[in-house]
Design a protein around this motif. Structure first.
Motif, mmCIF file in Angstrom:
data_model
loop_
_atom_site.group_PDB
_atom_site.id
_atom_site.type_symbol
_atom_site.label_atom_id
_atom_site.label_comp_id
_atom_site.label_asym_id
_atom_site.label_seq_id
_atom_site.Cartn_x
_atom_site.Cartn_y
_atom_site.Cartn_z
ATOM 1 N N UNK A 25 0.818 -1.105 0.162
ATOM 2 C CA UNK A 25 -0.083 -0.010 0.098
ATOM 3 C C UNK A 25 0.979 1.333 0.231
ATOM 4 N N UNK A 26 0.287 2.361 -0.486
ATOM 5 C CA UNK A 26 0.743 3.555 -0.198
ATOM 6 C C UNK A 26 1.137 4.148 1.144
ATOM 7 N N UNK A 27 2.361 4.484 1.623
ATOM 8 C CA UNK A 27 2.846 4.658 2.993
ATOM 9 C C UNK A 27 3.545 5.963 2.957
ATOM 10 N N UNK A 28 3.049 6.933 3.942
ATOM 11 C CA UNK A 28 3.611 8.278 3.977
ATOM 12 C C UNK A 28 4.982 8.124 4.731
ATOM 13 N N UNK A 29 5.823 9.322 4.497
ATOM 14 C CA UNK A 29 6.973 9.659 4.874
ATOM 15 C C UNK A 29 6.791 9.673 6.369
ATOM 16 N N UNK A 34 7.864 6.771 11.614
ATOM 17 C CA UNK A 34 7.406 6.313 12.958
ATOM 18 C C UNK A 34 7.645 4.585 13.127
ATOM 19 N N UNK A 35 7.700 3.885 11.971
ATOM 20 C CA UNK A 35 7.883 2.510 12.027
ATOM 21 C C UNK A 35 9.654 2.391 12.191
ATOM 22 N N UNK A 36 10.388 3.419 11.633
ATOM 23 C CA UNK A 36 11.790 3.217 11.968
ATOM 24 C C UNK A 36 12.143 3.459 13.490
ATOM 25 N N UNK A 37 11.336 4.367 14.014
ATOM 26 C CA UNK A 37 11.391 4.538 15.867
ATOM 27 C C UNK A 37 11.281 3.259 16.446
ATOM 28 N N UNK A 38 9.846 2.561 15.959
ATOM 29 C CA UNK A 38 9.599 1.458 16.609
ATOM 30 C C UNK A 38 10.648 0.293 16.293
ATOM 31 N N UNK A 39 10.990 0.142 15.058
ATOM 32 C CA UNK A 39 12.239 -0.751 14.836
ATOM 33 C C UNK A 39 13.432 -0.493 15.521
ATOM 34 N N UNK A 74 5.938 2.905 -2.379
ATOM 35 C CA UNK A 74 7.075 4.150 -2.623
ATOM 36 C C UNK A 74 8.466 3.430 -2.225
ATOM 37 N N UNK A 75 9.543 4.124 -2.939
ATOM 38 C CA UNK A 75 10.642 3.878 -2.117
ATOM 39 C C UNK A 75 11.119 5.108 -1.659
ATOM 40 N N UNK A 76 11.603 4.802 -0.270
ATOM 41 C CA UNK A 76 12.278 5.869 0.476
ATOM 42 C C UNK A 76 13.762 5.862 0.646
ATOM 43 N N UNK A 77 14.456 6.828 0.967
ATOM 44 C CA UNK A 77 16.065 6.728 0.919
ATOM 45 C C UNK A 77 16.218 7.051 2.188
ATOM 46 N N UNK A 82 23.242 10.673 8.681
ATOM 47 C CA UNK A 82 22.218 11.265 9.533
ATOM 48 C C UNK A 82 21.357 10.848 9.691
ATOM 49 N N UNK A 83 20.769 9.553 9.136
ATOM 50 C CA UNK A 83 19.571 9.074 9.360
ATOM 51 C C UNK A 83 18.445 9.738 8.986
ATOM 52 N N UNK A 84 18.523 10.660 8.116
ATOM 53 C CA UNK A 84 17.465 11.608 7.703
ATOM 54 C C UNK A 84 16.531 10.684 6.660
ATOM 55 N N UNK A 85 15.243 10.685 6.524
ATOM 56 C CA UNK A 85 14.653 9.832 5.463
ATOM 57 C C UNK A 85 13.803 10.853 4.472
ATOM 58 N N UNK A 86 14.296 10.435 3.152
ATOM 59 C CA UNK A 86 13.769 11.123 1.909
ATOM 60 C C UNK A 86 12.997 10.421 1.007
ATOM 61 N N UNK A 87 11.951 11.049 0.586
ATOM 62 C CA UNK A 87 11.287 10.634 -0.808
ATOM 63 C C UNK A 87 12.117 10.511 -1.808
ATOM 64 N N UNK A 88 11.474 9.761 -2.853
ATOM 65 C CA UNK A 88 12.191 9.466 -4.183
ATOM 66 C C UNK A 88 12.566 10.580 -4.692
#
Length: 164
Positions: A25-29, A34-39, A74-77, A82-88
């Motif tokens: 499914x479509x997942x927002x940044x 949030x998932x990374x924090x739980x991980x 989506x593909x996220x980077x 710095x562990x910052x997350x970015x959209x495509x």
């Protein structure tokens, strides 16, 4: 015996799900963050967050999907530095952050000083200083600034320092 726990007792409750069982499914940044924090909260001692970042800076959905309860369309980077997350659309920023942060770390190790524009109250990165030592192969299209927090870089202009 003395105070040692059984191996299974030490395991944290980690969500278990097969990729086949999870919906795509479509997942927002925001959901990704949030998932990374739980991980992160489930990582065993000694295991770094960088394990979730693939070689090409994409996020490893196999590791993250149990915390998302989905496989993102989506593909996220993610920046390895710095562990910052970015959209495509902003993936180059993840690469540039890593490229410049690594160069800054090497520059500081070699010179014992920050590679900033002299007198700049914002601690703007001086690409010329990095080039002069052969630490970067290209100049990013972004302006980076060095923070006081572990000398990490950011692309957001900080407020000028009061003592300058």
């Amino acid at each position: 015996m003395w105070g040692r726990k059984k191996r299974n007792d030490k395991k944290k409750n980690t969500p278990q799900a097969s990729k086949k069982d999870l919906p795509k499914r479509d997942v927002s940044i925001f959901e990704i963050r949030q998932a990374i924090q739980r991980f992160t909260s489930h990582l065993p001692d000694g295991v770094e967050l960088q394990t979730i970042i693939n070689e090409d800076n994409t996020i490893n959905y196999e590791l993250l999907s149990p915390f998302l309860e989905a496989i993102p369309n989506e593909t996220y980077y993610m920046s390895k530095e710095t562990y910052e997350v970015f959209e495509e659309k902003d993936k180059q920023l993840a690469f540039d952050l890593d490229h410049i942060q690594q160069a800054i770390d090497k520059y500081m190790k070699q010179t014992k000083e920050l590679p900033i524009i002299d007198g700049d109250p914002y601690n703007k990165v001086n690409y010329f200083k990095l080039e002069r030592l052969g630490l970067i192969t290209y100049r990013p299209n972004y302006t980076f600034y060095i923070t006081d927090d572990e000398f990490l870089i950011t692309y957001e202009a900080p407020f000028p320092k009061k003592d300058q």
